[in-house]
Design an enzyme around this catalytic site. Structure first.
Site, short mmCIF file in Angstrom:
data_model
loop_
_atom_site.label_atom_id
_atom_site.label_comp_id
_atom_site.label_asym_id
_atom_site.label_seq_id
_atom_site.Cartn_x
_atom_site.Cartn_y
_atom_site.Cartn_z
N HIS A 176 0.83 -1.20 0.00
CA HIS A 176 0.00 0.00 0.00
C HIS A 176 0.86 1.26 0.00
CE1 HIS A 176 -3.02 2.66 2.32
NE2 HIS A 176 -3.47 2.52 1.08
N HIS A 232 -1.08 10.82 -1.96
CA HIS A 232 -2.39 10.37 -1.50
C HIS A 232 -3.36 11.51 -1.24
CE1 HIS A 232 -5.42 9.21 1.52
NE2 HIS A 232 -5.45 8.08 0.86
#
Length: 289
Positions: A38, A80
């Site tokens: 991730h 992100h």
């Protein structure tokens, strides 16, 4: 990735007792889930940076996940959040530019920022990579990419632009499309747009749609990728029972599992992949192939 509105709808989506049965230790004859790092191996290196990709490769992890946003001058960058505060020193470098949104900065300005010092002094000087730089590093390690189009509502046309970069970097050829690339988003419209622009690209929808709606998502998504806390064995089975746009059962990658017990739990449910900040921990918790 964030759960967003998932928590508010979980009860409605998974409220039946049948869907909440505990999982066995492992499904009989099940494939071992794919492990996806991730934002790179983000427990061990600053997320979404090239060093996080390197760390995933060092750990022997084939798949990495990232997030794509767009700068003021149209460059795709890997980050992100839709602002730069949490993972860079933007407040120090540009103190008068609040609220420090990615879309308000040029690529050259973002390239000046330290994207590693917040994580630890050993990573000071790491930069926010462009999508091209990130893909070059993934290719260098012969890895595979789960690419998330982040906040597409902020960046009209980002789907077409992302596909253009992928194509320019050679990632839309048959070998990459067959086994090395998935494009996902929390936005169903964005996933649908990717599918319509390039039907051969494997796609994933981030969320936990009601079982009754799975057929609709299967028109344009090959995967349903929910938060691991919102799924059960029954829900996974329901997803697998639906055929996706490429004539194969829908798959499921769950996020974000960082411990051995939950890795074994969702593997027992029969998920196809586990997205994790700690890919070594998850990998070691799973039964051998």
């Amino acid at each position: 990735m964030h759960a967003r509105a998932v928590a508010a709808t979980t009860t409605a989506l998974l409220g039946t007792a049948a869907l909440l049965l505990p999982a066995p230790d492992a499904r009989a004859g099940a494939e071992r889930p794919t492990v996806i790092a991730h934002r790179g191996a983000s427990a061990y290196a600053p997320e979404n940076t090239l060093v996080a990709v390197d760390k995933a490769a060092e750990l022997g992890v084939d798949w990495v996940e990232n997030d794509v946003q767009r700068t003021r001058d149209g460059e795709l960058v890997v980050l992100h959040d839709d602002n730069l505060r949490r993972t860079t020193d933007v407040e120090e470098v540009f103190p008068d530019r609040a609220p420090w949104k990615v879309k308000d900065f040029t690529a050259a300005e973002i390239a000046r920022l330290d994207a590693g010092g917040w994580f630890g002094p050993d990573y000071a000087g790491a930069r926010v990579p462009t999508l091209k730089q990130y893909m070059d590093r993934v290719e260098l390690h012969h890895q595979k990419l789960l690419l998330e189009i982040k906040n597409p509502e902020l960046y009209p046309g980002i789907e077409q632009q992302t596909l253009k970069v992928l194509g320019n970097e050679g990632w839309l050829d048959e070998p990459h499309l067959a086994t090395r690339l998935i494009v996902q988003s929390f936005s169903a419209d964005s996933v649908r747009t990717v599918h319509e622009l390039k039907p051969a690209v494997k796609t994933g929808f981030l969320g936990t749609p009601p079982v009754a709606d799975l057929d609709r998502y299967a028109d344009f998504a090959d995967q349903i990728n929910p938060s691991y806390g919102t799924v059960s064995m029954g829900y996974v089975a329901s997803v697998h029972s639906v055929e996706g746009p490429h004539g194969k059962p829908l798959e499921m990658f769950v996020w974000t599992v960082n411990d051995a017990n939950n890795a074994r739990l969702v593997a027992g449910y029969g998920v196809d992949g586990i997205i994790t900040n700690t890919p070594d921990v998850v990998r070691d918790a799973l039964p051998a192939k």
